[in-house]
Design a protein around this motif. Sequence first.
Motif, PDB file in Angstrom:
ATOM      1  N   PRO A 120       0.790  -1.225   0.000  1.00  0.00           N
ATOM      2  CA  PRO A 120       0.000   0.000   0.000  1.00  0.00           C
ATOM      3  C   PRO A 120       0.822   1.273   0.000  1.00  0.00           C
ATOM      4  CG  PRO A 120      -0.069  -1.074   2.136  1.00  0.00           C
ATOM      5  CD  PRO A 120       0.613  -2.013   1.202  1.00  0.00           C
ATOM      6  N   VAL A 121       2.036   1.241   0.513  1.00  0.00           N
ATOM      7  CA  VAL A 121       2.817   2.467   0.577  1.00  0.00           C
ATOM      8  C   VAL A 121       3.230   2.908  -0.819  1.00  0.00           C
ATOM      9  CG1 VAL A 121       4.894   3.522   1.501  1.00  0.00           C
ATOM     10  CG2 VAL A 121       3.671   1.833   2.840  1.00  0.00           C
ATOM     11  N   ALA A 122       3.494   1.949  -1.698  1.00  0.00           N
ATOM     12  CA  ALA A 122       3.963   2.288  -3.034  1.00  0.00           C
ATOM     13  C   ALA A 122       2.846   2.723  -3.958  1.00  0.00           C
ATOM     14  CB  ALA A 122       4.678   1.084  -3.637  1.00  0.00           C
ATOM     15  N   ALA A 123       1.589   2.537  -3.524  1.00  0.00           N
ATOM     16  CA  ALA A 123       0.447   2.850  -4.370  1.00  0.00           C
ATOM     17  C   ALA A 123      -0.300   4.037  -3.811  1.00  0.00           C
ATOM     18  CB  ALA A 123      -0.479   1.640  -4.454  1.00  0.00           C
ATOM     19  N   PRO A 124      -1.034   4.780  -4.644  1.00  0.00           N
ATOM     20  CA  PRO A 124      -1.827   5.901  -4.144  1.00  0.00           C
ATOM     21  C   PRO A 124      -2.907   5.420  -3.207  1.00  0.00           C
ATOM     22  CG  PRO A 124      -2.372   5.409  -6.426  1.00  0.00           C
ATOM     23  CD  PRO A 124      -1.161   4.599  -6.084  1.00  0.00           C
ATOM     24  N   ALA A 125      -3.334   6.295  -2.288  1.00  0.00           N
ATOM     25  CA  ALA A 125      -4.341   5.914  -1.297  1.00  0.00           C
ATOM     26  C   ALA A 125      -5.743   6.149  -1.807  1.00  0.00           C
ATOM     27  CB  ALA A 125      -4.126   6.720  -0.014  1.00  0.00           C
ATOM     28  N   ALA A 126      -5.903   6.337  -3.116  1.00  0.00           N
ATOM     29  CA  ALA A 126      -7.224   6.591  -3.676  1.00  0.00           C
ATOM     30  C   ALA A 126      -8.032   5.312  -3.761  1.00  0.00           C
ATOM     31  CB  ALA A 126      -7.074   7.202  -5.067  1.00  0.00           C
ATOM     32  N   LEU A 127      -9.310   5.493  -4.029  1.00  0.00           N
ATOM     33  CA  LEU A 127     -10.228   4.383  -4.248  1.00  0.00           C
ATOM     34  C   LEU A 127     -10.214   3.356  -3.144  1.00  0.00           C
ATOM     35  CD1 LEU A 127      -9.651   3.771  -8.043  1.00  0.00           C
ATOM     36  CD2 LEU A 127     -11.400   5.138  -6.963  1.00  0.00           C
ATOM     37  N   PRO A 128     -10.545   3.725  -1.892  1.00  0.00           N
ATOM     38  CA  PRO A 128     -10.652   2.724  -0.843  1.00  0.00           C
ATOM     39  C   PRO A 128     -11.719   1.717  -1.211  1.00  0.00           C
ATOM     40  CG  PRO A 128     -10.913   4.921   0.020  1.00  0.00           C
ATOM     41  CD  PRO A 128     -10.837   5.020  -1.459  1.00  0.00           C
ATOM     42  N   VAL A 129     -11.689   0.562  -0.618  1.00  0.00           N
ATOM     43  CA  VAL A 129     -12.583  -0.555  -0.864  1.00  0.00           C
ATOM     44  C   VAL A 129     -12.561  -0.905  -2.341  1.00  0.00           C
ATOM     45  CG1 VAL A 129     -14.840  -1.542  -0.582  1.00  0.00           C
ATOM     46  CG2 VAL A 129     -14.090   0.178   0.983  1.00  0.00           C
ATOM     47  N   ALA A 130     -11.583  -1.650  -2.754  1.00  0.00           N
ATOM     48  CA  ALA A 130     -11.496  -2.041  -4.146  1.00  0.00           C
ATOM     49  C   ALA A 130     -11.026  -3.468  -4.243  1.00  0.00           C
ATOM     50  CB  ALA A 130     -10.531  -1.128  -4.894  1.00  0.00           C
ATOM     51  N   ALA A 131     -11.072  -3.995  -5.414  1.00  0.00           N
ATOM     52  CA  ALA A 131     -10.605  -5.352  -5.607  1.00  0.00           C
ATOM     53  C   ALA A 131      -9.125  -5.429  -5.298  1.00  0.00           C
ATOM     54  CB  ALA A 131     -10.859  -5.792  -7.046  1.00  0.00           C
ATOM     55  N   VAL A 132      -8.683  -6.563  -4.761  1.00  0.00           N
ATOM     56  CA  VAL A 132      -7.276  -6.754  -4.464  1.00  0.00           C
ATOM     57  C   VAL A 132      -6.504  -6.776  -5.771  1.00  0.00           C
ATOM     58  CG1 VAL A 132      -5.579  -8.315  -3.477  1.00  0.00           C
ATOM     59  CG2 VAL A 132      -7.798  -8.053  -2.398  1.00  0.00           C
ATOM     60  N   GLU A 133      -5.437  -5.995  -5.844  1.00  0.00           N
ATOM     61  CA  GLU A 133      -4.653  -5.928  -7.058  1.00  0.00           C
ATOM     62  C   GLU A 133      -3.440  -6.831  -6.965  1.00  0.00           C
ATOM     63  OE1 GLU A 133      -3.764  -1.872  -7.710  1.00  0.00           O
ATOM     64  OE2 GLU A 133      -5.841  -1.326  -8.162  1.00  0.00           O
ATOM     65  N   ALA A 134      -2.844  -7.110  -8.106  1.00  0.00           N
ATOM     66  CA  ALA A 134      -1.674  -7.970  -8.134  1.00  0.00           C
ATOM     67  C   ALA A 134      -0.515  -7.303  -7.421  1.00  0.00           C
ATOM     68  CB  ALA A 134      -1.289  -8.267  -9.571  1.00  0.00           C
ATOM     69  N   ALA A 135       0.319  -8.073  -6.761  1.00  0.00           N
ATOM     70  CA  ALA A 135       1.474  -7.534  -6.053  1.00  0.00           C
ATOM     71  C   ALA A 135       2.545  -7.139  -7.045  1.00  0.00           C
ATOM     72  CB  ALA A 135       2.021  -8.588  -5.096  1.00  0.00           C
ATOM     73  N   PRO A 136       3.396  -6.193  -6.665  1.00  0.00           N
ATOM     74  CA  PRO A 136       4.529  -5.857  -7.522  1.00  0.00           C
ATOM     75  C   PRO A 136       5.374  -7.091  -7.768  1.00  0.00           C
ATOM     76  CG  PRO A 136       4.242  -4.218  -5.811  1.00  0.00           C
ATOM     77  CD  PRO A 136       3.305  -5.344  -5.489  1.00  0.00           C
ATOM     78  N   ALA A 137       6.156  -7.056  -8.838  1.00  0.00           N
ATOM     79  CA  ALA A 137       6.913  -8.236  -9.217  1.00  0.00           C
ATOM     80  C   ALA A 137       7.832  -8.698  -8.098  1.00  0.00           C
ATOM     81  CB  ALA A 137       7.727  -7.929 -10.477  1.00  0.00           C
ATOM     82  N   ALA A 138       8.385  -7.723  -7.359  1.00  0.00           N
ATOM     83  CA  ALA A 138       9.318  -8.095  -6.296  1.00  0.00           C
ATOM     84  C   ALA A 138       8.648  -8.856  -5.180  1.00  0.00           C
ATOM     85  CB  ALA A 138       9.999  -6.846  -5.746  1.00  0.00           C
ATOM     86  N   GLU A 139       7.330  -8.738  -5.077  1.00  0.00           N
ATOM     87  CA  GLU A 139       6.617  -9.408  -4.004  1.00  0.00           C
ATOM     88  C   GLU A 139       5.539 -10.314  -4.563  1.00  0.00           C
ATOM     89  OE1 GLU A 139       5.176  -6.538  -1.273  1.00  0.00           O
ATOM     90  OE2 GLU A 139       7.067  -5.479  -1.086  1.00  0.00           O
ATOM     91  N   ALA A 140       5.760 -10.844  -5.737  1.00  0.00           N
ATOM     92  CA  ALA A 140       4.740 -11.640  -6.411  1.00  0.00           C
ATOM     93  C   ALA A 140       4.345 -12.869  -5.624  1.00  0.00           C
ATOM     94  CB  ALA A 140       5.252 -12.048  -7.800  1.00  0.00           C
ATOM     95  N   ALA A 141       5.221 -13.324  -4.769  1.00  0.00           N
ATOM     96  CA  ALA A 141       4.926 -14.543  -4.024  1.00  0.00           C
ATOM     97  C   ALA A 141       3.945 -14.308  -2.887  1.00  0.00           C
ATOM     98  CB  ALA A 141       6.215 -15.140  -3.483  1.00  0.00           C
ATOM     99  N   ALA A 142       3.771 -13.043  -2.461  1.00  0.00           N
ATOM    100  CA  ALA A 142       2.874 -12.748  -1.343  1.00  0.00           C
ATOM    101  C   ALA A 142       1.425 -12.946  -1.766  1.00  0.00           C
ATOM    102  CB  ALA A 142       3.091 -11.321  -0.868  1.00  0.00           C
ATOM    103  N   PRO A 143       0.669 -13.744  -1.052  1.00  0.00           N
ATOM    104  CA  PRO A 143      -0.722 -13.997  -1.443  1.00  0.00           C
ATOM    105  C   PRO A 143      -1.610 -12.788  -1.173  1.00  0.00           C
ATOM    106  CG  PRO A 143      -0.250 -15.042   0.653  1.00  0.00           C
ATOM    107  CD  PRO A 143       1.061 -14.499   0.153  1.00  0.00           C
ATOM    108  N   ALA A 144      -2.566 -12.542  -2.044  1.00  0.00           N
ATOM    109  CA  ALA A 144      -3.517 -11.460  -1.838  1.00  0.00           C
ATOM    110  C   ALA A 144      -4.502 -11.848  -0.743  1.00  0.00           C
ATOM    111  CB  ALA A 144      -4.259 -11.173  -3.134  1.00  0.00           C
ATOM    112  N   PRO A 145      -4.906 -10.894   0.101  1.00  0.00           N
ATOM    113  CA  PRO A 145      -5.877 -11.215   1.154  1.00  0.00           C
ATOM    114  C   PRO A 145      -7.201 -11.682   0.559  1.00  0.00           C
ATOM    115  CG  PRO A 145      -4.859  -9.079   1.524  1.00  0.00           C
ATOM    116  CD  PRO A 145      -4.481  -9.498   0.149  1.00  0.00           C
ATOM    117  N   VAL A 146      -7.812 -12.649   1.184  1.00  0.00           N
ATOM    118  CA  VAL A 146      -9.132 -13.133   0.769  1.00  0.00           C
ATOM    119  C   VAL A 146     -10.061 -13.071   1.971  1.00  0.00           C
ATOM    120  CG1 VAL A 146      -8.244 -14.630  -1.044  1.00  0.00           C
ATOM    121  CG2 VAL A 146      -8.514 -15.529   1.273  1.00  0.00           C
TER     122      VAL A 146
END
Length: 509
Positions: free
Chosen positions: A48-74
């Motif tokens: 979240p720090v690397a992304a803008p804080a706009a559009l709260p409550v949205a679909a989980v987006e893909a992680a940056p390539a450096a953190e691709a292994a981190a699972p998205a919250p469900v």
Amino acid sequence: MKKLFAALLAAVAVSFAGGALADDKQDVAVTAAPAVTAPADAKVEVNPVAAPAALPVAAVEAAPAAEAAAPAPVPNKGDNAWLFIATALVIMMAVPGLALFYGGLVRAKNMLSVLLQVFAVFSLISVLWVLYGYSIAFTEGSAFFGSLDKVLLKGITPDSVAATFSKGVVISEFIYVAFQGAFAAITVALILGAFAERIKFSAVLLFSVLWFTFSYLPIAHMVWYWAGPDGYVSADAADKLNATAGFLFQKGALDFAGGTVVHINAAVAGLVGAFMVGKRIGFGRESFAPHSLTLTIVGASLLWVGWFGFNAGSALEANGTAALAFVNTWVATAAAAMSWLIAEWIIKGKPSGLGAASGAVAGMVAITPAAGFVGVVGAIVIGLLAGMVCLWGVNGLKRLLGADDSLDVFGVHGVGGILGAILTGVFASPSLGGSGVWDYVANKASDTYSISDQVIVQLTAVGTTVVWSAVVAFIAFKLVDMFIGLRVPEDEEREGLDITSHGESAYHN
């Protein structure tokens, strides 16, 4: 009308004074945000720090390539299931709970009109919530209004998620939309009791649209909108995210489930309406005794059950905070019912069923802003005080104001909401068994809780809500009166609104 303007001027003075003190004494801490302020939402992102804080409550987006292994919250199925139940309980509070509570308090010739007003307003606001209400209240915009990015729930799918108050924990956004929509709908319905038995049905509907749009939505945004907890990973990041939050959230106002947003907001609008619609014919000379206390007590009982969804559901998770809010709602309501009952017994010589029901509602109202922040002892104290103070509100204060607040909306919801909002600042203190405020950067409760500073913040929130709601309500009632008129003719009022407004009766002899 002079009393109304005097009250407004006084409220303005309190609001600005409280705001100035709050600015001096307690800005929102860069690293501290309320642990569970109220239903709120956020964009959930892996980084979240690397992304803008706009559009709260949205679909989980893909992680940056450096953190691709981190699972998205469900979403956790247990949290989702609890929100489904809580939402249904809140809907039950309005229809049938509030409808029966109010309906039993009016005269028999107006019973059906009150039921229909509550039913219709709840339906109307539910539709408006989906059309534009959710977007304005719970997307990033200014400190007072959100955006139109989610009009007609644009972009929300079954896979969309909303943040809770725990990092990395989410719920399905659709159920969050419904939960918050039920709050909005019952808030507008609460206002109706203040001018029951003499207002036009068309006036009710038009006023509801105006007040919902220009009072409920901005107050909800000011108090409850924030970017969610995941981005609070450093002091700088927290500072940036706090700047995107609602005006009163930025100041640190605590409102777990709607003391300001729901109860004070609605009660002030109701009081303004009572002045502007005018007194019922025969007020002070004729009996306006409730036609069915049986239905009123049944309605109050349904409200009590539904209120567990209202307060405990506001934790947004099936966790310990929800359990605390559940217990606090239970004991505060019981304490207030007994407090009102005993005080009435001492003053009037007899305890009444109406007193018990009214006391219970007063306790529910007062504990609402505090439910997840205070300890159980604090909840009991809030309940005991609410019963006695609101008893004065529907008797002494009502006479001082001189308004025909038909069903004591301000005396219970206004007085109880203000009392609860202020006492939240007191009993949320860890020294008194409360949770304090949560430092999301340090992931622990803040060590610097100040009761005096927090009470000033709470007073600022109360004053802001009072002034905002009163001004919007005054303008809305004026507009309605100009275009369609507020009040039914005298002969129709005497005959009763069931027949004259709707062509049917609640009862047939």
